[in-house]
Design a protein around this motif. Structure first.
Motif, mmCIF file in Angstrom:
data_model
loop_
_atom_site.group_PDB
_atom_site.id
_atom_site.type_symbol
_atom_site.label_atom_id
_atom_site.label_comp_id
_atom_site.label_asym_id
_atom_site.label_seq_id
_atom_site.Cartn_x
_atom_site.Cartn_y
_atom_site.Cartn_z
ATOM 1 N N LYS A 1 0.825 -1.211 0.000
ATOM 2 C CA LYS A 1 0.000 0.000 0.000
ATOM 3 C C LYS A 1 0.857 1.258 0.000
ATOM 4 C CE LYS A 1 -3.924 2.014 2.502
ATOM 5 N NZ LYS A 1 -4.837 1.826 3.668
ATOM 6 N N THR A 2 1.947 1.268 0.792
ATOM 7 C CA THR A 2 2.797 2.462 0.906
ATOM 8 C C THR A 2 4.125 2.318 0.180
ATOM 9 O OG1 THR A 2 3.917 1.720 2.929
ATOM 10 C CG2 THR A 2 1.802 2.884 3.187
ATOM 11 N N GLY A 3 4.560 1.086 -0.077
ATOM 12 C CA GLY A 3 5.868 0.849 -0.675
ATOM 13 C C GLY A 3 7.018 0.990 0.300
ATOM 14 N N LYS A 4 6.710 1.106 1.606
ATOM 15 C CA LYS A 4 7.744 1.327 2.624
ATOM 16 C C LYS A 4 7.971 0.062 3.453
ATOM 17 C CE LYS A 4 7.974 5.707 1.543
ATOM 18 N NZ LYS A 4 9.148 6.224 0.797
ATOM 19 N N PRO A 5 9.206 -0.136 3.949
ATOM 20 C CA PRO A 5 9.464 -1.272 4.837
ATOM 21 C C PRO A 5 8.622 -1.179 6.105
ATOM 22 C CG PRO A 5 11.530 -0.324 4.062
ATOM 23 C CD PRO A 5 10.445 0.628 3.671
ATOM 24 N N LEU A 6 8.204 -2.331 6.603
ATOM 25 C CA LEU A 6 7.390 -2.383 7.821
ATOM 26 C C LEU A 6 8.230 -2.599 9.073
ATOM 27 C CD1 LEU A 6 4.621 -4.600 6.249
ATOM 28 C CD2 LEU A 6 4.285 -2.258 7.078
ATOM 29 N N CYS A 7 9.479 -2.963 8.881
ATOM 30 C CA CYS A 7 10.402 -3.173 10.001
ATOM 31 C C CYS A 7 11.801 -3.266 9.415
ATOM 32 C CB CYS A 7 10.055 -4.458 10.771
ATOM 33 S SG CYS A 7 10.172 -5.962 9.771
ATOM 34 N N LYS A 8 12.789 -3.373 10.278
ATOM 35 C CA LYS A 8 14.148 -3.590 9.793
ATOM 36 C C LYS A 8 14.229 -4.955 9.086
ATOM 37 C CE LYS A 8 16.964 -0.242 11.585
ATOM 38 N NZ LYS A 8 16.071 0.648 12.303
ATOM 39 N N ALA A 9 15.076 -5.027 8.085
ATOM 40 C CA ALA A 9 15.347 -6.313 7.436
ATOM 41 C C ALA A 9 16.184 -7.182 8.373
ATOM 42 C CB ALA A 9 16.084 -6.091 6.117
ATOM 43 N N ILE A 10 15.888 -8.474 8.418
ATOM 44 C CA ILE A 10 16.665 -9.412 9.237
ATOM 45 C C ILE A 10 17.727 -10.041 8.340
ATOM 46 C CG2 ILE A 10 16.618 -11.484 10.664
ATOM 47 C CD1 ILE A 10 13.796 -10.818 11.460
ATOM 48 N N VAL A 11 18.991 -9.882 8.726
ATOM 49 C CA VAL A 11 20.135 -10.254 7.898
ATOM 50 C C VAL A 11 20.379 -11.759 7.969
ATOM 51 C CG1 VAL A 11 22.591 -9.768 7.465
ATOM 52 C CG2 VAL A 11 21.078 -7.959 8.307
ATOM 53 N N TRP A 12 20.996 -12.284 6.929
ATOM 54 C CA TRP A 12 21.233 -13.726 6.830
ATOM 55 C C TRP A 12 22.018 -14.283 8.010
ATOM 56 C CZ3 TRP A 12 26.278 -15.497 6.479
ATOM 57 C CH2 TRP A 12 27.244 -14.551 6.120
ATOM 58 N N THR A 13 22.886 -13.472 8.620
ATOM 59 C CA THR A 13 23.709 -13.941 9.739
ATOM 60 C C THR A 13 22.946 -14.018 11.056
ATOM 61 O OG1 THR A 13 24.407 -11.676 10.167
ATOM 62 C CG2 THR A 13 25.816 -12.981 8.737
ATOM 63 N N ASP A 14 21.759 -13.433 11.120
ATOM 64 C CA ASP A 14 20.988 -13.293 12.359
ATOM 65 C C ASP A 14 20.584 -14.665 12.911
ATOM 66 O OD1 ASP A 14 19.033 -10.968 13.730
ATOM 67 O OD2 ASP A 14 18.208 -12.996 13.784
ATOM 68 N N SER A 15 20.639 -14.801 14.246
ATOM 69 C CA SER A 15 20.304 -16.088 14.865
ATOM 70 C C SER A 15 19.214 -15.972 15.920
ATOM 71 C CB SER A 15 21.568 -16.714 15.482
ATOM 72 O OG SER A 15 22.111 -15.861 16.486
ATOM 73 N N ARG A 16 18.413 -14.904 15.882
ATOM 74 C CA ARG A 16 17.356 -14.722 16.882
ATOM 75 C C ARG A 16 16.239 -15.766 16.765
ATOM 76 N NH1 ARG A 16 14.915 -9.091 14.632
ATOM 77 N NH2 ARG A 16 17.113 -8.930 14.041
ATOM 78 N N THR A 17 16.163 -16.450 15.625
ATOM 79 C CA THR A 17 15.015 -17.308 15.328
ATOM 80 C C THR A 17 15.210 -18.754 15.774
ATOM 81 O OG1 THR A 17 15.918 -17.630 13.102
ATOM 82 C CG2 THR A 17 14.289 -15.890 13.360
ATOM 83 N N LYS A 18 16.107 -18.999 16.719
ATOM 84 C CA LYS A 18 16.365 -20.376 17.147
ATOM 85 C C LYS A 18 15.111 -21.048 17.685
ATOM 86 C CE LYS A 18 21.224 -19.449 18.252
ATOM 87 N NZ LYS A 18 22.210 -19.258 19.335
ATOM 88 N N ASN A 19 14.326 -20.319 18.469
ATOM 89 C CA ASN A 19 13.106 -20.912 19.013
ATOM 90 C C ASN A 19 12.062 -21.131 17.927
ATOM 91 O OD1 ASN A 19 14.308 -20.897 21.488
ATOM 92 N ND2 ASN A 19 13.014 -19.320 22.389
ATOM 93 N N THR A 20 12.041 -20.250 16.925
ATOM 94 C CA THR A 20 11.125 -20.437 15.795
ATOM 95 C C THR A 20 11.477 -21.715 15.046
ATOM 96 O OG1 THR A 20 10.965 -18.028 15.580
ATOM 97 C CG2 THR A 20 10.169 -19.341 13.733
ATOM 98 N N VAL A 21 12.767 -21.929 14.837
ATOM 99 C CA VAL A 21 13.219 -23.165 14.191
ATOM 100 C C VAL A 21 12.779 -24.378 15.008
ATOM 101 C CG1 VAL A 21 15.254 -24.531 13.585
ATOM 102 C CG2 VAL A 21 15.164 -22.114 12.986
ATOM 103 N N ALA A 22 12.949 -24.311 16.331
ATOM 104 C CA ALA A 22 12.563 -25.440 17.192
ATOM 105 C C ALA A 22 11.067 -25.722 17.086
ATOM 106 C CB ALA A 22 12.958 -25.148 18.629
ATOM 107 N N THR A 23 10.260 -24.669 16.984
ATOM 108 C CA THR A 23 8.809 -24.840 16.847
ATOM 109 C C THR A 23 8.466 -25.608 15.575
ATOM 110 O OG1 THR A 23 8.337 -22.817 18.085
ATOM 111 C CG2 THR A 23 6.622 -23.601 16.578
ATOM 112 N N PHE A 24 9.113 -25.250 14.470
ATOM 113 C CA PHE A 24 8.794 -25.909 13.206
ATOM 114 C C PHE A 24 9.449 -27.284 13.094
ATOM 115 C CE2 PHE A 24 7.395 -21.644 12.161
ATOM 116 C CZ PHE A 24 6.201 -21.935 11.501
ATOM 117 N N GLU A 25 10.554 -27.499 13.807
ATOM 118 C CA GLU A 25 11.102 -28.853 13.880
ATOM 119 C C GLU A 25 10.096 -29.790 14.550
ATOM 120 O OE1 GLU A 25 15.943 -28.149 14.086
ATOM 121 O OE2 GLU A 25 14.777 -28.178 15.936
ATOM 122 N N ALA A 26 9.476 -29.303 15.620
ATOM 123 C CA ALA A 26 8.454 -30.101 16.301
ATOM 124 C C ALA A 26 7.247 -30.321 15.397
ATOM 125 C CB ALA A 26 8.033 -29.411 17.593
ATOM 126 N N LYS A 27 6.879 -29.295 14.625
ATOM 127 C CA LYS A 27 5.738 -29.430 13.712
ATOM 128 C C LYS A 27 6.029 -30.451 12.615
ATOM 129 C CE LYS A 27 2.503 -26.674 10.954
ATOM 130 N NZ LYS A 27 2.150 -25.305 10.477
#
Length: 521
Positions: free
Chosen positions: A97-123
């Motif tokens: 709608k605006t063409g603007k970013p909604l948040c900062k981009a998460i870089v390939w090196t980022d590791s904050r998503t460890k718990n997200t990975v664990a959730t989908f491993e369980a799924k």
């Protein structure tokens, strides 16, 4: 009077900087400009970019390089097409709608998503993936069979899932069907072709093959995986090949010039190094290090910790070429750590001089697992480890162990590639900032036991996207060659194997250090 030219521009959007390089048909550089952009580390393990800043820096680089080209006497319309190459797994979310970013981009090196990975491993274990209508398969193999990838913090679908779960603006846009998701090439192209006024939302197959959402056999988004991760299909870009005309630049000094080549940076370097045939390999040593081994038109399923990925697709109707890939998260960034945090060197180039003061690392090993280990180990809980320290250890030993760490990790990937492909490697082509050091390349050859080939012109990533762009309009052929230098093996086999055994023990001691990590908002 201005001279007419027939040039190709390459916009290289890397992890720490943006460059615009103008090539002639002999792959000689006519003009270039480079700008670093800010890096954001708001919490341990987090690494953000501002997508707007990347776009602004890209436009500034284009303007400055074109200005230099004109100042050198070339006509302003000498650039006939441009290509774009980019850091791959970095995830960008913006509003249609605006063409603007909604948040900062998460870089390939980022590791904050460890718990997200664990959730989908369980799924995956509990529910699985619907591989056919009404047919569900559990475990990690169905995901690997479709995408060639494991579940990891590395890939962009996991980062997008975290954005939706943790940023209300992204969740609201997703719910309202106003969210656009893409990797960096998708975002930059969107803006160059007009942004919100045209809403041209595209992604090419090498970047798409790093999302966990692409079926690498059909080259289409896999809707079962889109559903598995809880995404609306409408957020995804239209898929295109690595070499075709996507549209014309909407504004600026290159207004009206077509964009004709898109490719992920590591695949761009594979093309730029002319590793186009089965059994040819290259490794790019930048912030991280990325080794790609061309497997031709065959998808090789790795059983030894590597990724199956798309190398390139040379046109909309061309058959894809595939590769095995091994990624090292920390390469040049370990040298920057010695410079900026440890103050052992004042410039990155000094590491070769410091390391050269000793003939070996004095029994020291440096496992540079600053954000876990990638291929072939895949341990997000591994920690950086300096082991073998004694009173004998000095800064030169640490510098040499840092260079050896890259060589040992390269060898680990190559050994896995040989097991998967059954093809031996006679030589490795290399590029990237670390390859400027002669000592670093000698160490690589000695640790690996193979010849290292270093091109004289080392902008292989940018050259790859230029070749793909030029090919899209019939301007460049793929037969451009540049001079190369060799680094031969000097170390005796027994010494090499002793060091290799020590490295493997050091890696085992670094594994599994960080457990029970929680996401931090």
């Amino acid at each position: 009077m201005s001279k007419p030219g027939e040039f190709v521009g390459s916009l290289d959007c890397g992890t720490t900087s943006v460059r615009f390089i103008i090539f002639d048909r002999h792959a000689d550089i006519i003009a270039q400009n480079q700008l670093e952009f800010p890096q954001y580390y708001p919490h341990p393990g987090w690494h953000d970019h501002d997508a707007t800043e990347i776009q602004e820096h890209a436009e500034q680089c284009i303007a400055a390089a074109v200005k230099d080209m004109v100042a050198a006497g070339w006509a302003a319309d000498s650039i006939k097409v441009i290509g774009i190459t980019n850091q791959r797994e970095t995830a960008v979310a913006w509003s249609r709608k605006t063409g603007k970013p909604l948040c900062k981009a998460i870089v390939w090196t980022d590791s904050r998503t460890k718990n997200t990975v664990a959730t989908f491993e369980a799924k995956l274990q509990d529910v699985g993936i619907e591989v056919e209508p009404g047919v569900w398969k559990k475990g990690p193999e169905p995901l690997r069979d479709i995408t060639g990838l494991p579940l990891s913090t590395y890939f962009s679908a996991i980062k997008l899932r975290w954005m939706i779960d943790n940023y209300p603006e992204v969740a609201a846009a997703h719910e309202a069907d106003e969210l656009a998701f893409g990797t960096v090439e998708s975002w930059v192209l969107y803006n160059l072709l007009g942004g919100v006024s045209t809403n041209i939302h595209l992604s090419e197959v090498t970047n798409a093959s790093r999302t966990l959402l692409l079926n690498t056999t059909t080259l289409q988004w896999e809707l079962s995986l889109v559903s598995f991760f809880g995404f609306r299909p409408s957020i995804l870009p239209k898929l295109v090949s690595t070499s075709e005309v996507y549209g014309e630049i909407a504004a600026g000094p290159l207004k009206g010039v077509p964009v004709g080549g898109l490719v992920g940076d590591q695949q761009g370097a594979l093309v730029g190094n002319k590793c186009l045939n089965q059994g040819e390999a290259k490794c790019t040593y930048g912030t991280g290090a990325f080794l790609l081994f061309c497997t031709g038109d065959e998808i090789v399923k790795s059983k030894h910790g590597l990724l199956s990925t798309i190398a390139y697709q040379a046109g909309p109707n061309a058959k894809p070429v595939y590769a095995l890939e091994g990624s090292i998260a920390v390469a040049g960034s370990a040298i920057k750590w010695l410079r900026d945090s440890m103050n052992l060197i004042s410039t990155a180039a000094e590491i070769n001089d410091l390391a050269g003061k000793e003939s070996n690392a004095g029994g020291l090993y440096f496992v540079t697992a600053f954000s876990g280990l990638l291929a072939p180990y895949w341990d997000p809980g591994a920690a950086g480890t300096l082991i073998g320290i004694s009173q004998y250890t000095n800064p030169s030993h640490i510098a040499r162990a840092t260079l050896e760490a890259n060589a040992y990790q390269t060898r680990a990937i190559i050994e896995s590639m040989l097991k998967d492909s059954g093809t031996s490697l006679a030589h490795l082509k290399v590029d990237g900032g670390m390859t400027n050091g002669d000592l670093a390349m000698r160490i690589l050859a000695d640790v690996g036991g193979f010849t290292v080939i270093r091109p004289e012109m080392r902008e292989s990533t940018a050259l790859g996207s230029a070749l793909l762009a030029g090919s899209a309009i019939g301007l460049f052929g793929w037969d451009i060659t540049k001079p190369e230098t060799l680094s031969e093996v000097n170390t005796k086999g027994s010494e090499r194997e002793k060091g290799w055994e020590g490295w493997k023990k050091a890696v085992e001691r670094s594994k599994g250090w960080e457990e029970g990590v929680s996401d931090t908002k």
